[in-house]
Design a protein around this motif. Structure first.
Motif, PDB file in Angstrom:
ATOM      1  N   ASP A 231       8.912 -14.916 -10.333  1.00  0.00           N
ATOM      2  CA  ASP A 231       8.021 -14.229 -11.269  1.00  0.00           C
ATOM      3  C   ASP A 231       6.751 -13.807 -10.536  1.00  0.00           C
ATOM      4  OD1 ASP A 231       9.590 -14.546 -13.685  1.00  0.00           O
ATOM      5  OD2 ASP A 231       9.113 -16.689 -13.541  1.00  0.00           O
ATOM      6  N   TYR A 232       6.313 -12.560 -10.805  1.00  0.00           N
ATOM      7  CA  TYR A 232       5.124 -12.004 -10.177  1.00  0.00           C
ATOM      8  C   TYR A 232       4.184 -11.484 -11.245  1.00  0.00           C
ATOM      9  CZ  TYR A 232       7.869 -11.923  -5.818  1.00  0.00           C
ATOM     10  OH  TYR A 232       8.638 -12.259  -4.727  1.00  0.00           O
ATOM     11  N   ARG A 233       2.874 -11.652 -10.909  1.00  0.00           N
ATOM     12  CA  ARG A 233       1.853 -10.954 -11.652  1.00  0.00           C
ATOM     13  C   ARG A 233       1.412  -9.795 -10.777  1.00  0.00           C
ATOM     14  NH1 ARG A 233       1.673 -13.376 -16.359  1.00  0.00           N
ATOM     15  NH2 ARG A 233       0.596 -15.281 -15.668  1.00  0.00           N
ATOM     16  N   VAL A 234       1.492  -8.591 -11.296  1.00  0.00           N
ATOM     17  CA  VAL A 234       1.287  -7.377 -10.503  1.00  0.00           C
ATOM     18  C   VAL A 234       0.030  -6.676 -10.992  1.00  0.00           C
ATOM     19  CG1 VAL A 234       2.295  -5.185  -9.762  1.00  0.00           C
ATOM     20  CG2 VAL A 234       3.773  -7.168 -10.144  1.00  0.00           C
ATOM     21  N   LEU A 235      -0.839  -6.266 -10.022  1.00  0.00           N
ATOM     22  CA  LEU A 235      -2.049  -5.507 -10.333  1.00  0.00           C
ATOM     23  C   LEU A 235      -2.038  -4.225  -9.523  1.00  0.00           C
ATOM     24  CD1 LEU A 235      -4.813  -5.281 -11.737  1.00  0.00           C
ATOM     25  CD2 LEU A 235      -5.815  -6.441  -9.752  1.00  0.00           C
ATOM     26  N   ASN A 236      -2.005  -3.085 -10.190  1.00  0.00           N
ATOM     27  CA  ASN A 236      -2.059  -1.771  -9.562  1.00  0.00           C
ATOM     28  C   ASN A 236      -3.468  -1.212  -9.686  1.00  0.00           C
ATOM     29  OD1 ASN A 236       0.582  -1.358  -8.577  1.00  0.00           O
ATOM     30  ND2 ASN A 236       1.319  -0.961 -10.660  1.00  0.00           N
ATOM     31  N   ALA A 237      -4.006  -0.716  -8.551  1.00  0.00           N
ATOM     32  CA  ALA A 237      -5.358  -0.128  -8.570  1.00  0.00           C
ATOM     33  C   ALA A 237      -5.501   0.821  -7.384  1.00  0.00           C
ATOM     34  CB  ALA A 237      -6.429  -1.217  -8.507  1.00  0.00           C
ATOM     35  N   PRO A 238      -6.286   1.880  -7.491  1.00  0.00           N
ATOM     36  CA  PRO A 238      -6.518   2.796  -6.356  1.00  0.00           C
ATOM     37  C   PRO A 238      -7.412   2.125  -5.308  1.00  0.00           C
ATOM     38  CG  PRO A 238      -7.865   3.444  -8.208  1.00  0.00           C
ATOM     39  CD  PRO A 238      -6.973   2.332  -8.689  1.00  0.00           C
ATOM     40  N   LEU A 239      -7.162   2.480  -4.063  1.00  0.00           N
ATOM     41  CA  LEU A 239      -7.993   1.944  -3.001  1.00  0.00           C
ATOM     42  C   LEU A 239      -9.420   2.488  -3.094  1.00  0.00           C
ATOM     43  CD1 LEU A 239      -8.362   0.319  -0.410  1.00  0.00           C
ATOM     44  CD2 LEU A 239      -7.467   2.286   0.876  1.00  0.00           C
TER      45      LEU A 239
ATOM     46  N   GLU B  27     -13.058   6.474  -6.551  1.00  0.00           N
ATOM     47  CA  GLU B  27     -13.767   7.726  -6.753  1.00  0.00           C
ATOM     48  C   GLU B  27     -12.968   8.937  -6.312  1.00  0.00           C
ATOM     49  OE1 GLU B  27     -14.694   6.009  -2.728  1.00  0.00           O
ATOM     50  OE2 GLU B  27     -14.600   5.284  -4.811  1.00  0.00           O
ATOM     51  N   LYS B  28     -11.828   8.694  -5.614  1.00  0.00           N
ATOM     52  CA  LYS B  28     -11.013   9.801  -5.118  1.00  0.00           C
ATOM     53  C   LYS B  28      -9.762   9.947  -5.974  1.00  0.00           C
ATOM     54  CE  LYS B  28     -12.542   9.365  -0.321  1.00  0.00           C
ATOM     55  NZ  LYS B  28     -12.108   9.185   1.099  1.00  0.00           N
ATOM     56  N   ALA B  29      -9.401  11.194  -6.286  1.00  0.00           N
ATOM     57  CA  ALA B  29      -8.213  11.449  -7.104  1.00  0.00           C
ATOM     58  C   ALA B  29      -6.938  11.196  -6.332  1.00  0.00           C
ATOM     59  CB  ALA B  29      -8.250  12.876  -7.642  1.00  0.00           C
ATOM     60  N   ASP B  30      -6.942  11.461  -4.994  1.00  0.00           N
ATOM     61  CA  ASP B  30      -5.738  11.292  -4.170  1.00  0.00           C
ATOM     62  C   ASP B  30      -5.808  10.016  -3.359  1.00  0.00           C
ATOM     63  OD1 ASP B  30      -7.817  12.073  -2.642  1.00  0.00           O
ATOM     64  OD2 ASP B  30      -6.661  13.482  -1.400  1.00  0.00           O
ATOM     65  N   SER B  31      -6.428   9.000  -3.908  1.00  0.00           N
ATOM     66  CA  SER B  31      -6.595   7.746  -3.195  1.00  0.00           C
ATOM     67  C   SER B  31      -5.259   7.026  -3.059  1.00  0.00           C
ATOM     68  CB  SER B  31      -7.593   6.862  -3.946  1.00  0.00           C
ATOM     69  OG  SER B  31      -7.591   5.559  -3.405  1.00  0.00           O
ATOM     70  N   PRO B  32      -5.045   6.322  -1.942  1.00  0.00           N
ATOM     71  CA  PRO B  32      -3.865   5.460  -1.829  1.00  0.00           C
ATOM     72  C   PRO B  32      -3.893   4.373  -2.906  1.00  0.00           C
ATOM     73  CG  PRO B  32      -4.892   5.807   0.310  1.00  0.00           C
ATOM     74  CD  PRO B  32      -5.849   6.346  -0.681  1.00  0.00           C
ATOM     75  N   GLN B  33      -2.712   3.852  -3.214  1.00  0.00           N
ATOM     76  CA  GLN B  33      -2.580   2.839  -4.263  1.00  0.00           C
ATOM     77  C   GLN B  33      -2.345   1.468  -3.656  1.00  0.00           C
ATOM     78  OE1 GLN B  33      -2.894   3.369  -7.666  1.00  0.00           O
ATOM     79  NE2 GLN B  33      -3.641   5.370  -6.949  1.00  0.00           N
ATOM     80  N   LEU B  34      -3.087   0.483  -4.187  1.00  0.00           N
ATOM     81  CA  LEU B  34      -2.897  -0.905  -3.793  1.00  0.00           C
ATOM     82  C   LEU B  34      -2.111  -1.619  -4.896  1.00  0.00           C
ATOM     83  CD1 LEU B  34      -6.431  -1.866  -2.431  1.00  0.00           C
ATOM     84  CD2 LEU B  34      -4.451  -1.110  -1.121  1.00  0.00           C
ATOM     85  N   THR B  35      -1.086  -2.350  -4.519  1.00  0.00           N
ATOM     86  CA  THR B  35      -0.301  -3.158  -5.463  1.00  0.00           C
ATOM     87  C   THR B  35      -0.336  -4.595  -4.998  1.00  0.00           C
ATOM     88  OG1 THR B  35       1.185  -1.296  -5.920  1.00  0.00           O
ATOM     89  CG2 THR B  35       1.938  -3.484  -6.565  1.00  0.00           C
ATOM     90  N   LEU B  36      -1.065  -5.423  -5.731  1.00  0.00           N
ATOM     91  CA  LEU B  36      -1.169  -6.846  -5.415  1.00  0.00           C
ATOM     92  C   LEU B  36      -0.149  -7.617  -6.244  1.00  0.00           C
ATOM     93  CD1 LEU B  36      -5.035  -7.286  -5.347  1.00  0.00           C
ATOM     94  CD2 LEU B  36      -3.505  -7.446  -3.390  1.00  0.00           C
TER      95      LEU B  36
ATOM     96  N   ILE C 217       0.862  -1.174   0.000  1.00  0.00           N
ATOM     97  CA  ILE C 217       0.000   0.000   0.000  1.00  0.00           C
ATOM     98  C   ILE C 217       0.899   1.225   0.000  1.00  0.00           C
ATOM     99  CG2 ILE C 217      -1.854   1.249   1.197  1.00  0.00           C
ATOM    100  CD1 ILE C 217      -2.675  -1.370   2.480  1.00  0.00           C
ATOM    101  N   SER C 218       0.620   2.108  -0.955  1.00  0.00           N
ATOM    102  CA  SER C 218       1.409   3.338  -1.075  1.00  0.00           C
ATOM    103  C   SER C 218       0.473   4.537  -1.056  1.00  0.00           C
ATOM    104  CB  SER C 218       2.231   3.344  -2.362  1.00  0.00           C
ATOM    105  OG  SER C 218       3.046   2.187  -2.422  1.00  0.00           O
ATOM    106  N   GLY C 219       1.000   5.645  -0.587  1.00  0.00           N
ATOM    107  CA  GLY C 219       0.213   6.861  -0.603  1.00  0.00           C
ATOM    108  C   GLY C 219       0.141   7.453  -1.992  1.00  0.00           C
ATOM    109  N   SER C 220      -0.693   8.459  -2.128  1.00  0.00           N
ATOM    110  CA  SER C 220      -0.829   9.099  -3.441  1.00  0.00           C
ATOM    111  C   SER C 220       0.456   9.749  -3.892  1.00  0.00           C
ATOM    112  CB  SER C 220      -1.970  10.126  -3.409  1.00  0.00           C
ATOM    113  OG  SER C 220      -1.686  11.111  -2.395  1.00  0.00           O
ATOM    114  N   ASP C 221       1.335  10.049  -2.907  1.00  0.00           N
ATOM    115  CA  ASP C 221       2.638  10.645  -3.240  1.00  0.00           C
ATOM    116  C   ASP C 221       3.698   9.592  -3.521  1.00  0.00           C
ATOM    117  OD1 ASP C 221       2.765   9.598  -0.743  1.00  0.00           O
ATOM    118  OD2 ASP C 221       3.594  11.387   0.226  1.00  0.00           O
TER     119      ASP C 221
END
Length: 449
Positions: free
Chosen positions: A116-124, A127-136, A82-86
Motif C-alpha cells: 500500500d502506498y500513499r501518493v502525492l503528486n505536485a509540480p516541481l 509557478e511554471k505551467a510546463d513544470s516537471p511532475q514530482l510523485t512521492l 520525476i516525470s516531464g510535463s509530457d
C-alpha cells in the motif's frame, strides 16, 4: 416455536444494545485512526516535497543527482518518481515502483503487488505551467496492517462484550424477576383456605413493590369478601333455623290430635307471622345482594328533604307518642335522589332510634345544606354505644343490643346494612357517633345539581 422467556428477551436485548454501541464506537475509532494516519502521511510527504524542491531547484547542475540520492536515502519508506510535463518518466528512486501511478494532483492511496502506498503528486515548479511532475510514494503497509488488526480487535471486542452482556443480562434479569416468581408461587397457592397469604414488600424493588402492594390488597379484598360471604351464609342459616324450627314444632303439635277450628285458625295466623318475617328477611337479603353487585340504580328526581322527613315523622308520631319520645326536625334542602330508597333508609334510622330512646327522650333530624354537599343527622338521646361496637353497626345480622336473642322475628339486624347500601348507591356515606348522651347517625350526600 416456544416463546422466549422474559429473561431471555432481556438478555438478548442487552447483548444487542452492547454490540451496537461497541460496533459504533469501534467504527468511529477506526475512522479517526485512519484519518489521523492520512494527516500524518500528508504532513510527511509535504515536508519531503519542500526539501526535494530545494534540492532540485536546478536540474542542470552537476550534483543534482547526488543531492537527490542523498535526500532520498534519508527516508527508507519514501520513493520518488520525476516525470516531464509530457508524462515521460525521467527518474525513479527505486526499481520496484509501480508502472502506473495517479496523474491527478494531490494525495491519493493505491495498492500494488500487495504493498500500500500513499501518493502525492505536485509540480516541481508551481509557478511554471510546463513544470516537471514530482510523485512521492510512501509505503504505508504497516499502517494498513495496524488498521486491519484494530478492526479484527473491534469485531472480537464486539462479540465478547455481547456474549458477556448476554450472560450478565440473563443473570440480572433472573435476579430482578425473582419477585415475580415469588408472586407466581403465592398466586399458585392461593385458595379459599389460604387467602391470608401475603407478599413481603420491604425487600422488593420499587417497580415490583407497587405490584406486590396491589396484589396484597387484592388478596385482602378477596379474603374480606370470602369471610363476609361465609359469615353471611352462616348468619342466614342461623337466622332461618329458629323460625323454621318454630314452624315445624308448632305444626307438629297442632296435628297431634283433632282440635277445634279456632285452634287451627290461631295456629295458621301464628305460622303466617313467621312466614311473613322469613319472606321479609329473604327480600332484604336479595336487596343487599343487588347492592353488593352494583345493581341498585336509584331514580333521580328532585326531592325536598324537609317534606320527606316530615312525612316520616308523621308516620312514626303514634309510636313516638306511645313511647313518650319527642320527634323534631331542623333545616331543609333539596336533593336529586330516589324517593322510595331514601324513605326506606330514613325509616330504618328512625325505627332504630325509637327502639333505643328511653321514655321522655328526644329524636332530632337535622338537615344541613352546605357548599360541598348535604349532611343529614339522625340523633337520639339515651345510653350511648361503646367505641368498639361503632365499626360493626353496619354489619349484616349484627345487633348492638346483647339482650336481643337469636331468631327474633321482629328485627334481623339488616336495617343499618340496607341503609348503608342505599346511601352508597346515592354516592354518599354514613357513619355513627356516640357520646354525651346522644347517638348520631350522620349521612353525607352529594348535592346532585
Amino acid at each position: 416455536m416456544p416463546r422466549l422467556s422474559l429473561s431471555s428477551r432481556l438478555a438478548l436485548l442487552f447483548a444487542a444494545c452492547t454490540a451496537v454501541v461497541s460496533l459504533f464506537a469501534g467504527v468511529l475509532f477506526s475512522r479517526a485512526s485512519e484519518a489521523h494516519f492520512i494527516e500524518l502521511d500528508q504532513q510527511l510527504l509535504e515536508g519531503q516535497l519542500i526539501g526535494l524542491r530545494r534540492a532540485l531547484h536546478d536540474l542542470q547542475s552537476s550534483d543534482s543527482e547526488v543531492r537527490l540520492n542523498d535526500e532520498m536515502s534519508r527516508q527508507a519508506e519514501l520513493s520518488l518518481r520525476i516525470s516531464g510535463s509530457d508524462g515521460k518518466r525521467w527518474y525513479d528512486s527505486s526499481a520496484n515502483l509501480p508502472s502506473m501511478l495517479p496523474q491527478t494532483a494531490g494525495l491519493s492511496t493505491i495498492n500494488s503487488a500487495g504493498t500500500d502506498y500513499r501518493v502525492l503528486n505536485a509540480p516541481l515548479f508551481p509557478e511554471k505551467a510546463d513544470s516537471p511532475q514530482l510523485t512521492l510514494l510512501l509505503d504505508i503497509t504497516h499502517h494498513q496492517h495496524f488498521l486491519q488488526r484494530m478492526q479484527r480487535l473491534i469485531w472480537l471486542t464486539v462479540g465478547l462484550s455481547a456474549l458477556a452482556t448476554a450472560l450478565l443480562g440473563a443473570w440480572a434479569a433472573r435476579s430482578g424477576l425473582r419477585p415475580l416468581r415469588r408472586i407466581s408461587a403465592v398466586a399458585k397457592g392461593v385458595s379459599a383456605q389460604s387467602l391470608n397469604a401475603r407478599l413481603p414488600e420491604e425487600n422488593m424493588p420499587p417497580e415490583v413493590a407497587e405490584m406486590a402492594r396491589h396484589f396484597n390488597a387484592m388478596l385482602g379484598r378477596l379474603d374480606d369478601s370470602f369471610q363476609r360471604l361465609s359469615a353471611f351464609s352462616a348468619d342466614i342459616a342461623h337466622e332461618l333455623r329458629t323460625p323454621l324450627s318454630n314452624l315445624l314444632t308448632h305444626t307438629q303439635v297442632t296435628l297431634t290430635r283433632p282440635r277445634p277450628i279456632e285452634d287451627y285458625r290461631e295456629a295458621l295466623h301464628s305460622n303466617l307471622e313467621e312466614l311473613q318475617w322469613m319472606a321479609q328477611l329473604v327480600n332484604d337479603m336479595l336487596y343487599l345482594a343487588k347492592a353488593d353487585h352494583g345493581l341498585l340504580a336509584p331514580k333521580r328526581e328532585t326531592l325536598d328533604l324537609a317534606e320527606e322527613v316530615d312525612v316520616l315523622l308523621e308516620f312514626f308520631a303514634p309510636l313516638a307518642e306511645d313511647a313518650r319520645v319527642t320527634l323534631g326536625r331542623e333545616g331543609s334542602a333539596r336533593i336529586e335522589g330516589d324517593r322510595g330508597m331514601l324513605r326506606r333508609a330514613l325509616s330504618n334510622l328512625l325505627d332504630n332510634a325509637l327502639r333505643f330512646t328511653p321514655a321522655d327522650g328526644e329524636i332530632w333530624i337535622r338537615i344541613d345544606d352546605r357548599t360541598e354537599g348535604l349532611r343529614l343527622t339522625v340523633a337520639n338521646s339515651g345510653e350511648g354505644i361503646s367505641g368498639e361496637l361503632l365499626p360493626r353497626l353496619f354489619d349484616r345480622f349484627y345487633r348492638a343490643d346483647p339482650a336481643r336473642h337469636e331468631g327474633s322475628s321482629e328485627h334481623a339486624g339488616l336495617g343499618l346494612a340496607i341503609t348503608q347500601s342505599i346511601v352508597r348507591a346515592h354516592g354518599g356515606q354514613i357513619g355513627c357517633e356516640s357520646g354525651d348522651g346522644w347517638t348520631r347517625f350522620v349521612i353525607e350526600l352529594p348535592r346532585g345539581d
